[in-house]
Design an enzyme around this catalytic site. Structure first.
Site, mmCIF file in Angstrom:
data_model
loop_
_atom_site.group_PDB
_atom_site.id
_atom_site.type_symbol
_atom_site.label_atom_id
_atom_site.label_comp_id
_atom_site.label_asym_id
_atom_site.label_seq_id
_atom_site.Cartn_x
_atom_site.Cartn_y
_atom_site.Cartn_z
ATOM 1 N N GLN A 78 0.838 -1.197 0.000
ATOM 2 C CA GLN A 78 0.000 0.000 0.000
ATOM 3 C C GLN A 78 0.874 1.249 0.000
ATOM 4 O O GLN A 78 1.233 1.776 1.047
ATOM 5 C CB GLN A 78 -0.948 0.007 1.201
ATOM 6 C CG GLN A 78 -1.963 1.103 1.077
ATOM 7 C CD GLN A 78 -3.080 0.981 2.080
ATOM 8 O OE1 GLN A 78 -3.146 0.063 2.880
ATOM 9 N NE2 GLN A 78 -3.970 1.937 2.044
ATOM 10 N N PHE A 79 1.192 1.726 -1.192
ATOM 11 C CA PHE A 79 2.052 2.894 -1.316
ATOM 12 C C PHE A 79 1.394 4.146 -0.743
ATOM 13 O O PHE A 79 2.074 5.095 -0.361
ATOM 14 C CB PHE A 79 2.478 3.115 -2.776
ATOM 15 C CG PHE A 79 1.485 3.869 -3.616
ATOM 16 C CD1 PHE A 79 1.643 5.229 -3.835
ATOM 17 C CD2 PHE A 79 0.398 3.224 -4.190
ATOM 18 C CE1 PHE A 79 0.735 5.934 -4.614
ATOM 19 C CE2 PHE A 79 -0.508 3.911 -4.964
ATOM 20 C CZ PHE A 79 -0.348 5.272 -5.176
ATOM 21 N N THR A 80 0.074 4.154 -0.620
ATOM 22 C CA THR A 80 -0.611 5.344 -0.122
ATOM 23 C C THR A 80 -0.271 5.636 1.339
ATOM 24 O O THR A 80 -0.581 6.724 1.834
ATOM 25 C CB THR A 80 -2.140 5.228 -0.288
ATOM 26 O OG1 THR A 80 -2.614 4.112 0.460
ATOM 27 C CG2 THR A 80 -2.518 5.093 -1.758
#
Length: 149
Positions: A78-80
């Site tokens: 989850q790069f967010t």
């Protein structure tokens, strides 16, 4: 590296309506990779998460680790988690690692968990995913790898 750790009684992840990973009792880990992360961050974070004492003992006290309860892992990239929302209304992703580096460290994290004895179920890197979980407790922790290692 940054991890959102959720103690779950069950969790699964789907890609295009197909389950790619599912667990019962254990930990759901949403994993973000920072642009400065290295293999040292991978090893530190995997060891830390697996040995966190966040499961209840017989007295209802968080005193047991994943190993103690024979729990499972579900790891979802989850790069967010590195979205910076301090300016304006649209998050900046400038702290997140570029996709190629992030994918390699994500795979290294999975390999390290497996090496320690907890082969995780996973999502699909860079895919649009649906994550379903039953957060037990609820227990949710945010953990960042130290940048001094």
């Amino acid at each position: 590296m940054r991890a959102v750790i959720q103690r779950v009684s069950q969790a699964n992840v789907k890609v295009e309506n197909i389950v790619t990973g599912a667990i019962e009792q254990g930990l759901l880990i949403l994993l973000g990779v920072h642009g400065n992360d290295t293999d040292k961050d991978v090893k530190w974070l995997a060891e830390k998460i697996i040995n966190l004492r966040i499961f209840d003992d017989d007295n209802g006290i968080m005193n047991l680790s994943l190993n103690d309860v024979n729990g499972q892992l579900l790891v979802v990239s989850q790069f967010t988690l590195y979205g910076d929302c301090r300016k304006g209304r649209r998050p900046s992703w400038s702290s997140a690692a570029p996709p190629q580096k992030a994918q390699q460290l994500y795979l290294d994290f999975i390999e390290e968990c497996t090496r320690i004895g907890f082969p995780p179920q996973t999502g699909t890197f860079q895919a649009e995913m649906d994550v379903t979980l039953t957060n037990q407790g609820p227990v949710t922790l945010l953990l960042d790898s130290p940048k001094t290692i």
